[in-house]
Design a protein around this motif. Structure first.
Motif, PDB file in Angstrom:
ATOM      1  N   SER A 155       0.243  11.682 -19.307  1.00  0.00           N
ATOM      2  CA  SER A 155       1.524  11.082 -19.617  1.00  0.00           C
ATOM      3  C   SER A 155       2.233  10.678 -18.356  1.00  0.00           C
ATOM      4  N   GLY A 156       3.360  10.049 -18.529  1.00  0.00           N
ATOM      5  CA  GLY A 156       4.195   9.778 -17.377  1.00  0.00           C
ATOM      6  C   GLY A 156       4.213   8.313 -17.043  1.00  0.00           C
ATOM      7  N   MET A 157       5.379   7.848 -16.727  1.00  0.00           N
ATOM      8  CA  MET A 157       5.543   6.434 -16.433  1.00  0.00           C
ATOM      9  C   MET A 157       5.585   6.182 -14.941  1.00  0.00           C
ATOM     10  N   ASN A 158       6.360   7.008 -14.285  1.00  0.00           N
ATOM     11  CA  ASN A 158       6.580   6.709 -12.873  1.00  0.00           C
ATOM     12  C   ASN A 158       5.472   7.290 -12.025  1.00  0.00           C
ATOM     13  N   ARG A 159       4.640   6.438 -11.576  1.00  0.00           N
ATOM     14  CA  ARG A 159       3.582   6.946 -10.701  1.00  0.00           C
ATOM     15  C   ARG A 159       4.167   7.330  -9.358  1.00  0.00           C
ATOM     16  N   ARG A 160       5.160   6.636  -8.936  1.00  0.00           N
ATOM     17  CA  ARG A 160       5.696   6.905  -7.607  1.00  0.00           C
ATOM     18  C   ARG A 160       7.097   7.478  -7.707  1.00  0.00           C
ATOM     19  N   VAL A 161       7.311   8.490  -6.977  1.00  0.00           N
ATOM     20  CA  VAL A 161       8.662   8.995  -6.837  1.00  0.00           C
ATOM     21  C   VAL A 161       8.908   8.962  -5.354  1.00  0.00           C
ATOM     22  N   GLY A 179       5.583  12.458  -7.214  1.00  0.00           N
ATOM     23  CA  GLY A 179       5.034  11.652  -6.142  1.00  0.00           C
ATOM     24  C   GLY A 179       3.540  11.571  -6.322  1.00  0.00           C
ATOM     25  N   TYR A 217       8.430  12.899 -13.753  1.00  0.00           N
ATOM     26  CA  TYR A 217       7.138  13.544 -13.510  1.00  0.00           C
ATOM     27  C   TYR A 217       6.042  12.811 -14.261  1.00  0.00           C
ATOM     28  N   LYS A 218       4.846  13.119 -13.847  1.00  0.00           N
ATOM     29  CA  LYS A 218       3.680  12.703 -14.596  1.00  0.00           C
ATOM     30  C   LYS A 218       3.010  14.008 -14.991  1.00  0.00           C
ATOM     31  N   LEU A 219       2.478  14.082 -16.181  1.00  0.00           N
ATOM     32  CA  LEU A 219       1.773  15.300 -16.570  1.00  0.00           C
ATOM     33  C   LEU A 219       0.280  15.045 -16.434  1.00  0.00           C
TER      34      LEU A 219
END
Lengths: 423, 195
Positions: free
Chosen positions: A24-30, B68, B159-161
């Motif tokens: 899951s997750g949309m933002n690959r970059r933070v 990140g 976050y990404k899981l």
């Protein structure tokens, strides 16, 4: 840190795409900033020794960062802040110290930088003393009560120097006392105190103390992998001619072959863990050998250190050697070699003698040139460092060593005399 | 003696996103500063991490939050005063991966997986209390969370899981830190049933 992040990122992009199902997750970059929060991983590479080539400067910065002081609280404990000092292994300390003797850059030397950080960070350093020759199991509470026993009152802050890799105490602490007046003469009082069967060694927190305590601790704070009762004593492993640079247990395990018998205590005090990525894929290189200390000397001294009369894990091979009331490392080393199981070979003695002669002559020549240039402080420091080093060598008790030390002391007196005359 | 743990395939679960969940501390310094302030007020911090497992190809995978590109963490947080550890784990896992209306019973706290202590207000943690340290500053306890057969995860948008296979974590402190990299050893005592 920046470069490490970059390389990690690169690695992970590879790794993740292949192995890790993204669920899951949309933002690959933070933003990279946010990852700073999460130091557990991010600081790990640094604490592992920086690809095996971590420089002195880095480690000193670490020390610098850790020189925080806290205030006392009601129970006297919340104020205690242990400290981690730089990760030195025997080899690094020896190298630094040698470089200190040989190079001409006083201000960048180990003593110089450490003390600089102390001076800069802690204007109250006159209140502080270093207390050493502690066992690794001596607690903050033990130190507090020793300070009280010495009649020095309360402790404002206390920080242990420990091995960042495994948390083991290096056996010395910096203690901040309530006032300069209390600190004055404190080392002498503290040296009268015995904790866990060892006489304390104490010094004013000053230019040389960190380096000296580091050097001492690296000579003896070997991981105390105590041979279990019934195991063969280590001499059966090292034999008559112990390998000069034994491969420590960890490295052999990493290499796929468990050691047949755990070679006790032959590991340098801090295993140079290789954090280089990808850790899992690369076999870890064997740690660098301790340069200035003979491994068998380490082993013997550590065996002594780890033995405590009445302790639970006593190797019978060392019971006879466990008198270690002496308060300096040289003494401990000297004693270690009276034991039948840990006598150094002629080769090792010759080696140590040669090294000591080299240290002595280069220290004297450098001190003379410094003194001639008017830099008495540096000359004195050099000589003191050389004396410390030689006193810690395996042949410290020998006549030739005594002669070397005597000539260094003579030289030191001469320089000190010159220095006082020039003021 | 055997602890049986049922693991369901990753494909049993569905995933959605929710509003971002930010760390309490913006920087490493502020994190340790807060730890210190809290310590002076309430003593040693009690933290809990949830180890949430699924399987793929009959290999356990640990659900990790990725921040990140290089940072991974377990769902974790601090146990509040008067709160039990198990309650803390359920609350924290639900705050991280559930929604307000997710029943807390979705997250069954099965067992302790590991303990870590932080002796100083600094990053190093060890799976033991160093002998010279009488007052560790933080005690982190990892708990194994048993998932139901099916459920939906709500992942904070920041976050990404990811589901990390154990082989990826094993002996990989450099990539995941010692706590997560130690999980394969910690989990080896369980008898996993792959359903």
């Amino acid at each position: 840190m920046a470069t490490e992040s970059v390389s990690d990122e690169w690695m992970y992009n590879e790794v993740l795409d292949d192995d890790m199902p993204e669920v899951s997750g949309m933002n690959r970059r933070v933003s990279i900033d946010s990852t700073d929060l999460l130091d557990d991983v991010l600081t790990f590479p640094a604490s592992g020794g920086g690809n095996g080539s971590k420089t002195e400067v880095d480690t000193e910065e670490e020390v610098d960062l850790n020189l925080h002081f806290t205030t006392d609280t009601e129970n006297g404990l919340a104020g205690i802040e242990d400290s981690r000092s730089a990760r030195y292994n025997a080899e690094q300390v020896a190298k630094t110290v040698q470089a200190r003797i040989e190079s001409n850059k006083t201000s960048q030397s180990i003593g110089g930088t450490h003390s600089r950080s102390i001076y800069m960070r802690d204007p109250n350093k006159k209140n502080s003393v270093f207390i050493g020759n502690l066992t690794w199991w001596t607690t903050d509470m033990d130190v507090l009560s020793a300070v009280r026993e010495a009649g020095l009152g309360e402790v404002k802050s206390l920080k242990f120097y420990d091995n960042r890799t495994n948390g083991q105490s290096k056996g010395f602490t910096m203690v901040e006392l309530t006032s300069e007046a209390v600190a004055l003469g404190a080392p002498d009082k503290l040296q009268m105190i015995t904790v866990h069967g060892r006489k304390l060694v104490a010094a004013y927190a000053g230019r040389m103390s960190v380096a000296q305590f580091e050097a001492k601790s690296s000579g003896k704070a070997v991981p105390d992998k105590q041979p279990l009762v019934g195991n063969k004593p280590q001499t059966s492993l090292t034999g008559k001619n112990p390998p000069l640079y034994p491969r420590p247990p960890l490295a052999s395990v990493m290499g796929g072959l468990p050691p047949p018998i755990l070679p006790p205590t032959l590991v340098p005090p801090e295993l140079p863990f290789n954090p280089a990525f990808p850790a899992a894929a690369l076999p870890r290189p064997p740690p660098l050998p301790p340069a200035a200390f003979d491994p068998s000397a380490l082993a013997a001294a550590a065996a002594l250190n780890s033995q405590k009369p009445g302790g639970a894990h006593l190797n019978p091979a060392f019971l006879q050697d466990q008198m270690m009331q002496g308060n300096n490392v040289a003494e401990i080393f000297a004693k270690a070699f009276q034991g039948p199981t840990s006598r150094p070979s002629d080769e090792e003695i010759a080696d140590a003698n040669q090294r000591n002669r080299a240290i002595s002559s280069s220290a004297i020549s450098r001190a003379m040139s410094d003194a001639n240039a008017g830099d008495y402080e540096s000359a004195i420091e050099t000589l003191k460092m050389a004396i410390t080093l030689i006193k810690q060598s395996i042949t410290a008790g020998s006549e030739s060593c005594q002669i070397l030390i005597q000539s260094l002391v003579d030289c030191l007196r001469g320089v000190e005399h010159q220095a006082s005359g020039s003021k | 003696m055997d602890r049986l743990i049922k693991l369901y395939p990753l494909s049993n679960y569905t995933f959605g996103t929710k509003e971002p969940l930010y760390e309490k501390d913006r920087t490493v310094e502020s994190r340790f500063l807060r730890l210190k302030e809290d310590y002076e007020k309430t003593g040693m911090r009690r933290s809990v991490d949830g180890v949430v497992l699924v399987h793929e190809h009959n290999l356990p995978h640990v659900l990790l939050l990725q921040l990140g590109s290089t940072f991974f963490k377990l769902p974790s947080g601090e146990v509040g005063p008067g709160e039990s550890e198990a309650e803390g784990v359920q609350r924290i896992v639900n705050d991280t991966l559930g929604k307000e209306d997710t029943p807390l019973s979705t997250w069954i706290v099965e067992d302790v997986v590991a303990n870590w202590w932080r002796p100083n207000f600094e990053s190093p943690q060890y799976p033991y209390i160093p002998a010279h340290c009488t007052h560790p500053k933080e005690h982190k306890k990892l708990f194994l969370v048993q998932l139901p057969e099916r459920t939906m995860f709500h992942v904070p948008r920041n976050y990404k899981l990811v589901a990390a296979p154990l082989f990826e974590l094993y002996d990989n402190s450099a990539g995941y830190g010692p706590v997560i990299a130690g999980l394969p050893q910690n989990l080896s005592r369980f008898n996993f049933i792959y359903i």
